[in-house]
Design an enzyme around this catalytic site. Structure first.
Site, PDB file in Angstrom:
ATOM      1  N   LYS A 191      23.873 -24.671 -47.574  1.00  0.00           N
ATOM      2  CA  LYS A 191      22.296 -25.267 -47.871  1.00  0.00           C
ATOM      3  C   LYS A 191      22.492 -26.722 -48.634  1.00  0.00           C
ATOM      4  O   LYS A 191      23.219 -26.834 -49.663  1.00  0.00           O
ATOM      5  CB  LYS A 191      21.616 -24.343 -49.028  1.00  0.00           C
ATOM      6  CG  LYS A 191      20.198 -24.822 -49.164  1.00  0.00           C
ATOM      7  CD  LYS A 191      19.840 -23.669 -50.283  1.00  0.00           C
ATOM      8  CE  LYS A 191      20.437 -24.180 -51.667  1.00  0.00           C
ATOM      9  NZ  LYS A 191      19.553 -23.399 -52.559  1.00  0.00           N
ATOM     10  N   SER A 222      10.501 -20.109 -55.244  1.00  0.00           N
ATOM     11  CA  SER A 222       9.647 -20.137 -53.981  1.00  0.00           C
ATOM     12  C   SER A 222       9.826 -19.554 -52.816  1.00  0.00           C
ATOM     13  O   SER A 222       9.105 -19.443 -51.889  1.00  0.00           O
ATOM     14  CB  SER A 222       9.562 -21.763 -53.952  1.00  0.00           C
ATOM     15  OG  SER A 222      10.918 -22.144 -53.358  1.00  0.00           O
TER      16      SER A 222
HETATM   17  C1  R5P Z   1      19.634 -21.459 -57.103  1.00  0.00           C
HETATM   18  O1  R5P Z   1      20.981 -21.887 -57.144  1.00  0.00           O
HETATM   19  C2  R5P Z   1      19.602 -19.995 -56.952  1.00  0.00           C
HETATM   20  O2  R5P Z   1      20.677 -18.996 -57.032  1.00  0.00           O
HETATM   21  C3  R5P Z   1      18.429 -19.586 -56.232  1.00  0.00           C
HETATM   22  O3  R5P Z   1      18.948 -19.862 -54.683  1.00  0.00           O
HETATM   23  C4  R5P Z   1      17.307 -20.413 -56.232  1.00  0.00           C
HETATM   24  O4  R5P Z   1      16.848 -20.437 -57.491  1.00  0.00           O
HETATM   25  C5  R5P Z   1      16.182 -20.242 -55.173  1.00  0.00           C
HETATM   26  O5  R5P Z   1      14.866 -20.715 -55.432  1.00  0.00           O
HETATM   27  P1  R5P Z   1      13.887 -20.743 -54.266  1.00  0.00           P
HETATM   28  O6  R5P Z   1      13.465 -19.256 -53.990  1.00  0.00           O
HETATM   29  O7  R5P Z   1      12.723 -21.852 -54.853  1.00  0.00           O
HETATM   30  O8  R5P Z   1      14.426 -21.699 -53.085  1.00  0.00           O
END
Ligand code: R5P
Length: 311
Positions: A191, A222
């Site tokens: 990602k 989110s």
């Molecule tokens: C990021 O490093 C965390 O492990 C999660 O992948 C992230 O906080 C998820 O955020 P969102 O749901 O806003 O994409």
């Protein structure tokens, strides 16, 4: 031993207390008219081993302040040992400087909890293991993986599983879960995130064709990371995608995003109090970590091994 709670997740604190067959400590954690937090403990805690259950979830700053003031009240009431039980540790994602002239807020919060008077910390699936080192007091980081793997075996055990990390940073967590699932194969979603709050799936490392994919992560905020990853996996030929995420932060329109996503279901834990939208969602299911926390608390109080919970 005593279990005390702030207001951030009373059902979880009650479930932990029930596991330990203890009443919750009689205390008021309330607000003055101007929203100042005020804490009053209505029973003697002198010489007691006290565990304060208070995830620092939304509203993060208010819940953090409640935690700090509960600890201060206990310290001034001569509790023998105070453990901050913070199943979800807010600010954990600010664990390094992302650019010049930015803070490391996770370290600041660790300092605040320590300075308030905590003797120990107990958390679950810290965003990064090294946050343990931000505290100069003993810190236990529990893993929800045993709770999740039992559920995955029961619900999806018959299928051809593939554990998927939604980003490169989550590979260690995903590998640990795969190991518990009879060494299921592992895939990674590469990602790239251009701006905070936006996520973009670039590439899938691993062959997910025909597989029942289990996405694992510590936080869904989110929902962007997860929903994009689910779609990318299906586009790459996955049979189905289910997500197991420890902390359901689920801010903004996250629940609607999950409801309209390609996910078969999202499974979270009760580390954070569920909103009505989360409870009403037919796509979101919650597993409890109360027995895990209760057992860890019992072992800390008895001074027996906590790590053997995960053998
Ligand atoms: C990021 O490093 C965390 O492990 C999660 O992948 C992230 O906080 C998820 O955020 P969102 O749901 O806003 O994409």
């Amino acid at each position: 031993m005593k279990i005390m709670s702030g207001n951030s997740n009373l059902p979880l604190a009650r479930a932990v207390a029930a596991y330990l067959e203890l009443p919750l400590t009689d205390a008021s954690v309330r607000r003055f008219a101007d929203e100042e937090v005020f804490v009053e403990i209505h029973e003697n805690v002198r010489g007691e081993d006290v565990f304060v259950v208070q995830p620092t979830s939304f509203p993060c700053n208010d819940n953090l302040m409640e935690l700090l003031i509960c600890i201060d009240a206990l310290r001034r009431a001569s509790a023998k040992r105070i453990t901050a039980v913070v199943p979800y540790f807010g600010y954990a994602r600010q664990d390094r400087k992302p650019g010049p002239r930015t803070p490391i807020s996770a370290k600041l919060v660790a300092n605040l909890i320590t300075q308030a008077g905590a003797d120990r910390v107990l958390s679950v699936d810290l965003h990064a293991g090294q946050i343990q080192g931000f505290f100069d007091i003993p810190t236990d980081n529990l893993f929800a993986a045993p709770v999740m793997s039992a559920d995955i075996q029961a619900r999806y055990g018959e299928q051809e599983l593939m554990v998927v990390s939604p980003d490169v940073g989550g590979v260690v967590r995903a590998r640990a879960l795969a190991k518990r699932l009879d060494n299921a194969p592992l895939a990674i979603v590469d990602k790239r995130r251009d701006k905070p709050g936006q996520s973009e799936v670039m590439n899938i490392i691993g062959d997910v064709k025909g597989r029942c994919c289990i996405l694992i992560d510590d936080i869904i905020d989110s929902g962007g990371t997860l929903c994009n990853a689910a779609q990318a996996l299906l586009d790459a030929g996955a049979k189905s995608v289910t997500a197991y995420i420890t902390h359901g932060v689920l801010s903004g329109g996250a629940v609607a995003r999950v409801n309209n996503s390609a996910l078969t279901e999202l499974v979270i834990t009760d580390s954070i109090l569920a909103t009505d939208a989360t409870k009403d969602s037919t796509r979101i299911r919650t597993l409890t970590i109360a027995p895990l926390l209760g057992e860890a608390i019992r072992r800390i109080a008895d001074e027996s091994s906590v790590s053997s919970l995960f053998d």
